[in-house]
Design a protein around this motif. Structure first.
Motif, PDB file in Angstrom:
ATOM      1  N   UNK A  96      62.849  23.695  37.599  1.00  0.00           N
ATOM      2  CA  UNK A  96      61.494  23.905  37.081  1.00  0.00           C
ATOM      3  C   UNK A  96      61.412  25.286  36.458  1.00  0.00           C
ATOM      4  N   UNK A  97      60.600  25.417  35.467  1.00  0.00           N
ATOM      5  CA  UNK A  97      60.330  26.723  34.878  1.00  0.00           C
ATOM      6  C   UNK A  97      59.056  27.256  35.522  1.00  0.00           C
ATOM      7  N   UNK A  98      59.148  28.446  36.108  1.00  0.00           N
ATOM      8  CA  UNK A  98      57.993  29.108  36.717  1.00  0.00           C
ATOM      9  C   UNK A  98      57.669  30.350  35.895  1.00  0.00           C
ATOM     10  N   UNK A  99      56.399  30.528  35.583  1.00  0.00           N
ATOM     11  CA  UNK A  99      55.975  31.665  34.771  1.00  0.00           C
ATOM     12  C   UNK A  99      54.644  32.172  35.323  1.00  0.00           C
ATOM     13  N   UNK A 100      54.641  33.335  35.964  1.00  0.00           N
ATOM     14  CA  UNK A 100      53.420  33.873  36.553  1.00  0.00           C
ATOM     15  C   UNK A 100      52.601  34.590  35.492  1.00  0.00           C
ATOM     16  N   UNK A 101      51.361  34.149  35.316  1.00  0.00           N
ATOM     17  CA  UNK A 101      50.442  34.799  34.383  1.00  0.00           C
ATOM     18  C   UNK A 101      49.480  35.634  35.216  1.00  0.00           C
ATOM     19  N   UNK A 102      49.695  36.938  35.237  1.00  0.00           N
ATOM     20  CA  UNK A 102      48.881  37.849  36.022  1.00  0.00           C
ATOM     21  C   UNK A 102      47.599  38.156  35.251  1.00  0.00           C
ATOM     22  N   UNK A 103      46.546  37.426  35.577  1.00  0.00           N
ATOM     23  CA  UNK A 103      45.271  37.547  34.875  1.00  0.00           C
ATOM     24  C   UNK A 103      44.145  37.832  35.861  1.00  0.00           C
ATOM     25  N   UNK A 104      43.145  38.583  35.410  1.00  0.00           N
ATOM     26  CA  UNK A 104      41.982  38.853  36.248  1.00  0.00           C
ATOM     27  C   UNK A 104      41.257  37.555  36.576  1.00  0.00           C
ATOM     28  N   UNK A 105      40.662  37.514  37.755  1.00  0.00           N
ATOM     29  CA  UNK A 105      39.889  36.356  38.196  1.00  0.00           C
ATOM     30  C   UNK A 105      38.489  36.446  37.589  1.00  0.00           C
ATOM     31  N   UNK A 106      38.037  35.404  36.897  1.00  0.00           N
ATOM     32  CA  UNK A 106      36.693  35.446  36.310  1.00  0.00           C
ATOM     33  C   UNK A 106      35.559  35.243  37.315  1.00  0.00           C
ATOM     34  N   UNK A 107      35.881  34.934  38.564  1.00  0.00           N
ATOM     35  CA  UNK A 107      34.843  34.687  39.565  1.00  0.00           C
ATOM     36  C   UNK A 107      33.910  35.887  39.688  1.00  0.00           C
ATOM     37  N   UNK A 108      32.617  35.627  39.584  1.00  0.00           N
ATOM     38  CA  UNK A 108      31.609  36.658  39.746  1.00  0.00           C
ATOM     39  C   UNK A 108      31.466  37.610  38.572  1.00  0.00           C
ATOM     40  N   UNK A 109      32.192  37.356  37.475  1.00  0.00           N
ATOM     41  CA  UNK A 109      32.135  38.252  36.318  1.00  0.00           C
ATOM     42  C   UNK A 109      31.174  37.710  35.252  1.00  0.00           C
ATOM     43  N   UNK A 110      30.709  38.604  34.397  1.00  0.00           N
ATOM     44  CA  UNK A 110      29.821  38.232  33.301  1.00  0.00           C
ATOM     45  C   UNK A 110      30.631  37.590  32.177  1.00  0.00           C
ATOM     46  N   UNK A 111      29.938  36.915  31.285  1.00  0.00           N
ATOM     47  CA  UNK A 111      30.603  36.301  30.137  1.00  0.00           C
ATOM     48  C   UNK A 111      31.329  37.360  29.300  1.00  0.00           C
ATOM     49  N   UNK A 112      30.752  38.559  29.207  1.00  0.00           N
ATOM     50  CA  UNK A 112      31.392  39.641  28.457  1.00  0.00           C
ATOM     51  C   UNK A 112      32.733  40.034  29.072  1.00  0.00           C
ATOM     52  N   UNK A 113      32.822  39.961  30.393  1.00  0.00           N
ATOM     53  CA  UNK A 113      34.072  40.294  31.087  1.00  0.00           C
ATOM     54  C   UNK A 113      35.070  39.147  31.048  1.00  0.00           C
ATOM     55  N   UNK A 114      34.592  37.922  30.946  1.00  0.00           N
ATOM     56  CA  UNK A 114      35.463  36.749  30.960  1.00  0.00           C
ATOM     57  C   UNK A 114      36.067  36.480  29.575  1.00  0.00           C
ATOM     58  N   UNK A 115      35.378  36.863  28.523  1.00  0.00           N
ATOM     59  CA  UNK A 115      35.914  36.612  27.169  1.00  0.00           C
ATOM     60  C   UNK A 115      37.320  37.184  26.956  1.00  0.00           C
ATOM     61  N   UNK A 116      37.612  38.425  27.372  1.00  0.00           N
ATOM     62  CA  UNK A 116      38.982  38.928  27.192  1.00  0.00           C
ATOM     63  C   UNK A 116      40.012  38.128  28.003  1.00  0.00           C
ATOM     64  N   UNK A 117      39.626  37.640  29.179  1.00  0.00           N
ATOM     65  CA  UNK A 117      40.527  36.795  29.976  1.00  0.00           C
ATOM     66  C   UNK A 117      40.784  35.502  29.211  1.00  0.00           C
ATOM     67  N   UNK A 118      39.718  34.893  28.711  1.00  0.00           N
ATOM     68  CA  UNK A 118      39.831  33.675  27.908  1.00  0.00           C
ATOM     69  C   UNK A 118      40.730  33.894  26.704  1.00  0.00           C
ATOM     70  N   UNK A 119      40.534  35.001  26.006  1.00  0.00           N
ATOM     71  CA  UNK A 119      41.323  35.274  24.805  1.00  0.00           C
ATOM     72  C   UNK A 119      42.799  35.464  25.138  1.00  0.00           C
TER      73      UNK A 119
END
Length: 135
Positions: A96-119
């Protein structure tokens, strides 16, 4: 060895934010060229509404999705397993190929904070599609 139609599994603890956004992006951009799964070790009762809104801004609708429990079978049937940087442990299977994507958790964040995670998820999904097409 990758199957004819690769299966990609996105994993995070609650399967309510990052993994759902990533699954939605991959499904929207790759269509039937990739089988997409997502799961969590402690699935939430519902998808994070800010994550829903963030991907909706990109024309991606994940409102019908639900959080699912991570199973050994889901990992076994996947070609690529992508934990979303939340410290979740996945069963490890050879080949299997495993690839860890270290990304901030959007839980409890505003849409302004989640947009960069989404992008960032969108950028990584586009790169992943390119890699899967050349595999």
């Amino acid at each position: 060895m990758m199957s004819e139609i690769p299966t990609v599994l996105f994993v995070c603890v609650h399967n309510a934010g990052r993994s759902q956004m990533a699954a939605g992006y991959l499904q929207a951009l790759a269509g039937d060229r990739v089988r997409v799964l997502s799961a969590g070790s402690e699935p939430a009762d519902k998808i994070n509404p800010v994550a829903l809104a963030a991907v909706a801004e990109e024309g991606i609708d994940i409102t019908a999705d639900t959080a699912k429990i991570l199973t050994t079978e889901a990992v076994r049937e996947s070609d690529v397993v992508i934990p979303m940087g939340c410290g979740d442990t996945c069963p490890i299977f050879p080949g299997k190929r495993y690839e860890d994507w270290d990304l901030d958790d959007p839980a409890g964040q505003s849409i302004e904070s989640v947009r960069p995670i989404r992008d960032e998820i969108g950028r990584r999904i586009r790169a992943l599609i390119g890699e899967l097409q050349t595999a």
